[in-house]
Design a protein around this motif. Structure first.
Motif, short mmCIF file in Angstrom:
data_model
loop_
_atom_site.label_atom_id
_atom_site.label_comp_id
_atom_site.label_asym_id
_atom_site.label_seq_id
_atom_site.Cartn_x
_atom_site.Cartn_y
_atom_site.Cartn_z
N GLY A 53 0.82 -1.21 0.00
CA GLY A 53 0.00 0.00 0.00
C GLY A 53 0.85 1.25 0.00
N PRO A 54 0.21 2.43 -0.19
CA PRO A 54 0.97 3.68 -0.29
C PRO A 54 1.59 4.13 1.02
CG PRO A 54 -1.39 4.10 -0.36
CD PRO A 54 -1.23 2.62 -0.46
N LEU A 55 1.02 3.70 2.16
CA LEU A 55 1.56 4.07 3.47
C LEU A 55 1.52 2.84 4.36
CD1 LEU A 55 2.65 6.46 5.19
CD2 LEU A 55 0.29 6.79 6.01
N VAL A 56 2.71 2.42 4.81
CA VAL A 56 2.84 1.16 5.52
C VAL A 56 3.45 1.41 6.89
CG1 VAL A 56 3.89 -1.13 5.46
CG2 VAL A 56 3.20 -0.02 3.33
N ARG A 57 2.93 0.71 7.90
CA ARG A 57 3.50 0.78 9.24
C ARG A 57 4.62 -0.25 9.35
NH1 ARG A 57 2.14 4.62 13.34
NH2 ARG A 57 2.94 3.81 15.31
N GLU A 58 5.79 0.19 9.79
CA GLU A 58 6.94 -0.71 9.86
C GLU A 58 7.78 -0.36 11.08
OE1 GLU A 58 9.98 -3.42 9.26
OE2 GLU A 58 8.00 -3.36 8.34
N GLY A 59 7.81 -1.26 12.06
CA GLY A 59 8.65 -1.08 13.24
C GLY A 59 8.39 0.20 14.01
N GLY A 60 7.16 0.61 14.08
CA GLY A 60 6.82 1.82 14.83
C GLY A 60 6.83 3.09 14.00
N ASP A 61 7.40 3.04 12.80
CA ASP A 61 7.42 4.19 11.90
C ASP A 61 6.52 3.91 10.70
OD1 ASP A 61 9.23 5.50 13.53
OD2 ASP A 61 10.98 4.84 12.38
N TRP A 62 6.39 4.91 9.85
CA TRP A 62 5.64 4.78 8.62
C TRP A 62 6.60 4.81 7.43
CZ3 TRP A 62 0.43 3.93 8.91
CH2 TRP A 62 -0.20 4.26 10.12
N VAL A 63 6.22 4.12 6.36
CA VAL A 63 7.03 4.06 5.14
C VAL A 63 6.11 4.31 3.95
CG1 VAL A 63 8.55 2.66 3.69
CG2 VAL A 63 8.60 2.38 6.18
N THR A 64 6.56 5.13 3.00
CA THR A 64 5.79 5.33 1.78
C THR A 64 6.67 5.19 0.55
OG1 THR A 64 4.30 6.81 0.56
CG2 THR A 64 6.08 7.86 1.81
N THR A 65 6.09 4.55 -0.48
CA THR A 65 6.73 4.43 -1.78
C THR A 65 6.00 5.26 -2.83
OG1 THR A 65 5.37 2.50 -2.30
CG2 THR A 65 7.53 2.08 -1.30
N SER A 66 4.91 5.90 -2.43
CA SER A 66 4.06 6.64 -3.36
C SER A 66 4.66 7.99 -3.71
CB SER A 66 2.68 6.83 -2.74
OG SER A 66 1.95 7.84 -3.39
N HIS A 67 4.76 8.29 -4.99
CA HIS A 67 5.26 9.60 -5.42
C HIS A 67 4.31 10.70 -4.95
CE1 HIS A 67 5.97 13.05 -8.04
NE2 HIS A 67 7.18 12.55 -8.30
N THR A 68 3.03 10.51 -5.13
CA THR A 68 2.05 11.53 -4.76
C THR A 68 2.08 11.80 -3.27
OG1 THR A 68 0.62 10.90 -6.61
CG2 THR A 68 -0.39 12.13 -4.80
N LEU A 69 2.07 10.74 -2.46
CA LEU A 69 2.07 10.92 -1.01
C LEU A 69 3.41 11.48 -0.53
CD1 LEU A 69 0.63 10.66 1.66
CD2 LEU A 69 1.34 8.25 1.76
N SER A 70 4.51 11.01 -1.10
CA SER A 70 5.83 11.52 -0.71
C SER A 70 5.92 13.02 -0.97
CB SER A 70 6.93 10.79 -1.49
OG SER A 70 6.98 9.43 -1.17
N ASN A 71 5.51 13.44 -2.15
CA ASN A 71 5.55 14.86 -2.50
C ASN A 71 4.65 15.67 -1.58
OD1 ASN A 71 6.37 17.05 -4.14
ND2 ASN A 71 4.52 16.89 -5.37
N LYS A 72 3.49 15.12 -1.24
CA LYS A 72 2.56 15.81 -0.35
C LYS A 72 3.18 16.01 1.03
CE LYS A 72 -2.10 15.39 1.61
NZ LYS A 72 -3.33 14.54 1.67
N ILE A 73 3.80 14.96 1.57
CA ILE A 73 4.40 15.05 2.90
C ILE A 73 5.58 16.02 2.90
CG2 ILE A 73 5.73 13.74 4.62
CD1 ILE A 73 3.91 11.34 3.94
N LEU A 74 6.42 15.96 1.86
CA LEU A 74 7.58 16.85 1.79
C LEU A 74 7.17 18.32 1.72
CD1 LEU A 74 9.78 14.80 -0.70
CD2 LEU A 74 10.26 15.18 1.73
N ARG A 75 5.99 18.59 1.18
CA ARG A 75 5.51 19.96 1.05
C ARG A 75 4.64 20.41 2.23
NH1 ARG A 75 5.65 22.44 -3.92
NH2 ARG A 75 6.67 21.27 -5.59
N ASP A 76 4.23 19.49 3.07
CA ASP A 76 3.28 19.78 4.14
C ASP A 76 4.02 20.35 5.36
OD1 ASP A 76 1.31 19.74 6.15
OD2 ASP A 76 0.37 17.94 5.31
N ARG A 77 3.70 21.58 5.76
CA ARG A 77 4.37 22.22 6.89
C ARG A 77 4.04 21.55 8.22
NH1 ARG A 77 6.63 27.30 6.04
NH2 ARG A 77 7.18 27.50 3.84
N ARG A 78 3.10 20.62 8.21
CA ARG A 78 2.80 19.88 9.45
C ARG A 78 3.83 18.78 9.70
NH1 ARG A 78 -3.27 18.13 8.31
NH2 ARG A 78 -2.25 17.75 6.27
#
Length: 371
Positions: free
Chosen positions: A23-48
């Protein structure tokens, strides 16, 4: 899934695709992992999302590398980045181009050589040394230092890293002291002047210089090495480029998409964002996002004629977009054109050796021959 399964010499996309299948957002060892270009770009641009936990601590190794604006959030990030920006203006990049072309030509006189040690590394070292104002006699340590910093993202701090860091700090301390009495037309001088005007502290000055050194070297040496390997590994693409050298910018962009020097980065939620909790880390797999099949048709195919839309994430996105991206692109274009013109019969002359790093992916050795 674990990145501990990987080594620097392995193709990481086997693991990346296993993660993508979950899936686009995966829980792994207490953290989150994403391989999605759309979600990655969104997170990198999100001031939160930021670089630090809400208590101000940084998840990287502390006490060795001086703090730089790479690890900071606004307003300190904004303040320090603005001080370094003039060195990377379009006008300045145009001024550097002639110097880069001369250095590239001078490095291509050998018949058989190691493309990394004898070309991909000394080219950006010469450029960043000019930019910072570092004498030629002091640049020999840069390549080894950059390689150790890259490896430390995976292995942590080693005695070798500590020693190399001490030597680089000593070099910058000496140059800073010299610029305080004899300023020149370089980045160290401009930052020393800013320190005198209390626009940044002595520690921030040192951190900015170390960041510019490492970022200015690491991205470009791996861009050139990865791109040359990709071209020689795809003979039809190499032939196409040699026949159409104006495609150099396209070679750079496809290399950055297909084999980005920085494979992984991360952001920390500063508040609850959907299912991501406050102070939870999201690991963004840039190497996977750049081959997201929902964004790039036939994503695993190296194609210099590819339409690069949307832009790859090799230089990150948002407020932390790489300050030296324009410089790295220009150096890559010059390097690839020089190789195609001077060494049209370039071929591998031995096995490649990868850097022992998963976060920073690049070659440690690439023997080649021009005939």
């Amino acid at each position: 899934m674990t990145f501990e399964q990987l080594s620097g010499s392995e193709d990481p996309h086997r693991i990346y695709e296993q993660v993508r299948a979950l899936g686009p957002l995966v829980r792994e060892g207490g953290d989150w992992v994403t391989t999605s270009h759309t979600l990655s770009n969104k997170i990198l641009r999100d001031r939160r999302f930021g670089m630090r936990f809400t208590d101000g601590t940084y998840p990287g190794f502390a006490g060795l590398l001086p703090q730089s604006f790479l690890e900071l959030d606004p307003p300190d990030h904004t303040r320090l980045r603005r001080l370094a920006m003039p060195a990377f203006s379009p006008k300045k990049i145009d001024e550097y181009r002639t110097r880069v072309e001369k250095v590239a030509e001078s490095l291509l006189d050998a018949g058989e050589f190691d493309l990394i040690k004898d070309f991909a590394a000394p080219l950006p070292i010469a450029v960043i040394s000019d930019l910072l104002g570092v004498p030629d006699a002091d640049t020999a340590e840069f390549a080894g230092y950059g390689a150790l910093v890259a490896t430390s993202f995976d292995t942590g701090v080693t005695p070798e890293m500590t020693h190399a860091n001490d030597k680089i700090l000593e070099l910058f301390e000496r140059l800073i002291a010299e610029r305080r009495t004899r300023p020149g037309d370089d980045v160290i001088s401009s930052l020393v002047a800013a320190e005198a005007e209390q626009k940044l502290t002595a520690q921030e000055l040192m951190g900015t210089l170390v960041l510019l050194l490492v970022a200015g070297f690491e991205t470009t040496v791996n861009l050139i090495g990865n791109g040359a390997q990709a071209l020689l590994g795809h003979p039809a693409q190499w032939a196409l480029f040699k026949a159409n050298p104006e495609l150099a910018p396209d070679v750079v962009e496809e290399t950055l998409r297909w084999a980005p020097p920085v494979q992984l980065t991360g952001r920390i939620a500063q508040e609850q964002v959907d299912e991501i909790g406050t102070d939870e880390m999201v690991h963004i797999i840039i190497g996977a996002a750049n081959r997201d099949p929902e964004v790039y048709p036939e994503p695993h195919r190296f194609d210099v004629m590819r339409v690069q839309k949307p832009e790859h994430l090799a230089f990150s996105s948002g407020i932390h977009y790489c300050l030296g991206a324009t410089l790295a692109r220009m150096e890559g274009e010059v390097a690839f054109r020089a190789l195609a013109r001077r060494m049209p019969d370039l071929r591998p002359a031995g096995p490649v050796r990868f850097r022992d790093s998963v976060t920073i992916r690049g070659l440690a050795s690439f023997p080649v021959s021009r005939s």
